[in-house]
Scaffold this motif. Sequence first.
Motif, mmCIF file in Angstrom:
data_model
loop_
_atom_site.group_PDB
_atom_site.id
_atom_site.type_symbol
_atom_site.label_atom_id
_atom_site.label_comp_id
_atom_site.label_asym_id
_atom_site.label_seq_id
_atom_site.Cartn_x
_atom_site.Cartn_y
_atom_site.Cartn_z
ATOM 1 N N GLY A 62 0.885 -1.193 0.117
ATOM 2 C CA GLY A 62 -0.008 0.000 0.018
ATOM 3 C C GLY A 62 0.890 1.249 0.070
ATOM 4 O O GLY A 62 0.531 2.373 -0.899
ATOM 5 N N SER A 63 1.906 1.327 0.935
ATOM 6 C CA SER A 63 2.561 2.494 0.585
ATOM 7 C C SER A 63 3.609 2.595 -0.511
ATOM 8 O O SER A 63 3.529 3.797 -0.898
ATOM 9 N N TYR A 82 -4.655 -12.179 -1.654
ATOM 10 C CA TYR A 82 -5.942 -12.608 -0.911
ATOM 11 C C TYR A 82 -6.847 -11.873 -0.610
ATOM 12 O O TYR A 82 -6.254 -11.124 0.228
ATOM 13 N N ALA A 83 -8.042 -11.791 -0.596
ATOM 14 C CA ALA A 83 -9.116 -10.959 -0.242
ATOM 15 C C ALA A 83 -9.168 -10.986 1.172
ATOM 16 O O ALA A 83 -9.306 -9.694 1.748
ATOM 17 N N ASP A 84 -9.116 -11.976 2.055
ATOM 18 C CA ASP A 84 -9.295 -11.776 3.389
ATOM 19 C C ASP A 84 -7.998 -11.031 4.066
ATOM 20 O O ASP A 84 -8.067 -10.694 5.035
ATOM 21 N N ARG A 85 -6.743 -11.247 3.520
ATOM 22 C CA ARG A 85 -5.671 -10.729 3.868
ATOM 23 C C ARG A 85 -5.171 -9.143 3.376
ATOM 24 O O ARG A 85 -4.819 -8.304 4.253
ATOM 25 N N TYR A 86 -5.618 -8.975 2.152
ATOM 26 C CA TYR A 86 -5.158 -7.781 1.283
ATOM 27 C C TYR A 86 -6.339 -6.876 1.222
ATOM 28 O O TYR A 86 -6.329 -5.575 0.633
ATOM 29 N N GLY A 87 -7.389 -7.360 1.318
ATOM 30 C CA GLY A 87 -8.892 -6.695 0.938
ATOM 31 C C GLY A 87 -9.000 -5.204 1.529
ATOM 32 O O GLY A 87 -9.271 -4.368 0.797
ATOM 33 N N LEU A 93 -6.964 1.784 -0.887
ATOM 34 C CA LEU A 93 -6.301 2.276 -2.006
ATOM 35 C C LEU A 93 -7.322 2.622 -3.404
ATOM 36 O O LEU A 93 -7.442 3.981 -3.499
ATOM 37 N N VAL A 94 -8.256 1.893 -3.466
ATOM 38 C CA VAL A 94 -9.268 2.330 -4.510
ATOM 39 C C VAL A 94 -10.226 3.431 -4.162
ATOM 40 O O VAL A 94 -10.412 4.601 -4.654
ATOM 41 N N ARG A 95 -10.557 3.549 -2.520
ATOM 42 C CA ARG A 95 -11.113 4.638 -2.112
ATOM 43 C C ARG A 95 -10.515 5.980 -1.919
ATOM 44 O O ARG A 95 -11.162 6.933 -2.543
#
Length: 179
Positions: A62-63, A82-87, A93-95
């Motif tokens: 992310g950074s 993985y969605a549960d770890r990186y979601g 980021l998207v927002r």
Amino acid sequence: MGTEETRLVVLRGNSASGKSSIAAGVREKFGRNLAVVGQDNLRRTVLRERDRPGAANIGLIGSVARYALDHGFHVVVEGILYADRYGDMLQDLVREHRGVTRCYYLDIPFEETLARHATKPDPQYLAQVTEQHLRDWFRERDLLPGGMESVIDAASTLDETVQRILRDTGLDQVSPVDR
């Protein structure tokens, strides 16, 4: 984060689904001023860390993406992610990104994953990563919540997928900056 002119692409999927090849293809077609933030590079090479919930690489990905966007680079974040770890990190980021953002999930069946894995050019990697590893890592349609990802299936060729991402993001209408 970023500007109204920057583009953010999130490219997710199982191991050997084509993520790194697509990211490289987008960069090759676009040119300079496009950062590829690869999960494997940051997690395995930079940190030499296992993929676990709450691991340091999540924040680092992310950074690095934020830093590149804030400095005017377009960014492709790619990895299994993985969605549960990186979601949560990806949704942030998207927002927070002010420019065009598109997210893609490569939905490749396991048998095709095996076939694609076998074409990797690194014999040492092929010897280390076995079919059992791929089975253990494989998650069926591990989509992020809220329908934020466009699903790309195995019928889409590498070139078709690269061209689609360039079109969807408008990168096909943007000139690269030679830094």
